[in-house]
Design a protein around this motif. Sequence first.
Motif, short mmCIF file in Angstrom:
data_model
loop_
_atom_site.label_atom_id
_atom_site.label_comp_id
_atom_site.label_asym_id
_atom_site.label_seq_id
_atom_site.Cartn_x
_atom_site.Cartn_y
_atom_site.Cartn_z
N SER A 148 2.39 1.66 -3.40
CA SER A 148 1.37 2.13 -4.35
C SER A 148 1.11 3.62 -4.19
O SER A 148 0.99 4.35 -5.18
CB SER A 148 0.07 1.35 -4.16
OG SER A 148 0.27 -0.04 -4.34
N ASN A 149 1.02 4.07 -2.95
CA ASN A 149 0.81 5.50 -2.70
C ASN A 149 2.00 6.34 -3.14
O ASN A 149 1.85 7.44 -3.65
CB ASN A 149 0.53 5.74 -1.21
CG ASN A 149 -0.90 5.36 -0.84
OD1 ASN A 149 -1.85 5.73 -1.52
ND2 ASN A 149 -1.07 4.60 0.22
N THR A 155 1.65 6.75 -7.00
CA THR A 155 0.68 7.77 -7.44
C THR A 155 1.22 9.17 -7.19
O THR A 155 1.05 10.07 -8.02
CB THR A 155 -0.68 7.59 -6.74
OG1 THR A 155 -0.49 7.61 -5.32
CG2 THR A 155 -1.33 6.28 -7.14
N GLY A 156 1.88 9.36 -6.05
CA GLY A 156 2.47 10.68 -5.75
C GLY A 156 3.57 11.04 -6.72
O GLY A 156 3.66 12.20 -7.18
N LEU A 186 -7.31 2.34 -5.95
CA LEU A 186 -6.52 3.51 -5.57
C LEU A 186 -6.59 4.59 -6.64
O LEU A 186 -6.82 5.77 -6.34
CB LEU A 186 -5.06 3.09 -5.34
CG LEU A 186 -4.09 4.20 -4.94
CD1 LEU A 186 -4.45 4.76 -3.57
CD2 LEU A 186 -2.65 3.69 -4.95
N SER A 218 0.84 -1.22 0.00
CA SER A 218 0.00 0.00 0.00
C SER A 218 0.86 1.25 0.00
O SER A 218 0.59 2.22 -0.73
CB SER A 218 -0.93 0.01 1.21
OG SER A 218 -1.84 -1.06 1.14
N HIS A 219 1.91 1.25 0.82
CA HIS A 219 2.82 2.41 0.85
C HIS A 219 3.51 2.60 -0.49
O HIS A 219 3.66 3.72 -0.98
CB HIS A 219 3.86 2.24 1.96
CG HIS A 219 3.30 2.35 3.34
ND1 HIS A 219 4.00 1.98 4.46
CD2 HIS A 219 2.10 2.78 3.78
CE1 HIS A 219 3.25 2.19 5.54
NE2 HIS A 219 2.08 2.67 5.14
N LYS A 275 -10.05 6.12 -6.78
CA LYS A 275 -10.30 7.05 -5.67
C LYS A 275 -9.66 8.41 -5.94
O LYS A 275 -10.28 9.46 -5.72
CB LYS A 275 -9.72 6.45 -4.38
CG LYS A 275 -9.84 7.37 -3.16
CD LYS A 275 -9.19 6.73 -1.94
CE LYS A 275 -9.22 7.68 -0.75
NZ LYS A 275 -8.54 7.09 0.44
N HIS A 276 -8.42 8.41 -6.43
CA HIS A 276 -7.69 9.66 -6.65
C HIS A 276 -8.08 10.36 -7.95
O HIS A 276 -8.09 11.59 -8.02
CB HIS A 276 -6.19 9.41 -6.64
CG HIS A 276 -5.62 9.14 -5.29
ND1 HIS A 276 -5.46 10.10 -4.31
CD2 HIS A 276 -5.17 7.99 -4.73
CE1 HIS A 276 -4.94 9.58 -3.22
NE2 HIS A 276 -4.76 8.28 -3.45
#
Length: 402
Positions: A74-75, A78-79, A137, A71-72, A140-141
């Motif tokens: 993946s985040n 996206t960032g 993910l 999850s980290h 959502k974003h």
Amino acid sequence: MKINSAKTLSILVINAGSSSIKFALYQNDQEPKVLFKGKLENIGIQNTTATFSTSITEKKQNLLLHTNDYSHASNFLTGWLEKQEGFNEISAIGHRIVHGMQHTEPQLITDELIENLKKISPYDPEHLPQEIKLIELFSKHYPEIKQVACFDTSFHSTMPTVAKLLPIPRKYTEKGIRRYGFHGLSYAYLIHELERLTDKKTAHGKVILAHLGNGASLAAVKNSHSIDTTMSFTPASGVVMSSRTGDLDPGVAWYLMQFEKLSPKQFDHLVNHESGLLGVSETSSDMRELLKIELRDYRAAEAVNLFCYDVKKTIGSFAAILGGVDTLIFSGGIGENIPLVRKRICEGLDFLGIEIDLDRNEKNDTVISSNSGKVTIRVIPTNEELMIARLVSQVLDVNIKN
């Protein structure tokens, strides 16, 4: 985010594995052109690394992420993507979906499709859960961006019934338990590339494709259609792989659960992460590492020999299914980059017309067969991300016209 005509914008490709995420941004033109690409590796294993390059510099840059969590990672992705030039021009995101079951064509992702994928995720716990999380993910974003699912099983939907059947009670077959095959996006790309490099007649001939990487499989292809493949109901089946067993006597499962008291979850972990080259060698799942020590470690030598033997045996069986071979293609990390493995696989197959040229093979030439061999042996780097971009572009075109 500004969204314009799909024809003028870009396609983001996400290729999620159990411990990696490959990504690439393509300009959506007649033939998608890569703008940048990269990958996150070793997710959940050790400190995750991020590698990326652009089409302008081709210079690779590396980052070390202090996380072992998917999850980290993946985040972080996206960032990082949001900061890249061209991100605000993305018209669609294409995802590689490993197991599609009844889905045989790329399609727009809907809530209904996600729910369906969640229902079948127990069939592929190594890939589907992470792929679904990434879809959610991005949804959502960036809810305004279309997402497209490209199924790795699609290519093998053309297999005849006899190649799809598993010898179990038909009541399970009716529930979807059958041979599906995987690496389909890679195989579709390789057939497309074979036609580009040669002609339609060659691509429509009797072709054996060997996608040999951490995950390894082979496919028998005739008239550009899959007629058989090694992987079956899950990607753990077929030939020996880096840490997966490949085909295994079902009695072994019963024995390990009965006498070694392995739970179903422990057995699943064993066949996917503790077996194959790693299990036999007790040293490494990396073919290059095993080749370095095979002369002083019989376990490493046996692991390498087993891999080459399994692939060689499959080539022979597929030649029987095809009624001969015109072209043999090596691809994947091992198939593209390790001449010694290709040499050992081809040794003794001259009765099929498969004869390797040692110099061409050592140089990693595109064609590595000898002039006297009847079968053309090729090395073609695969590109699943480009294949996904092509499929997404087709889906967008149909969507716009409708």
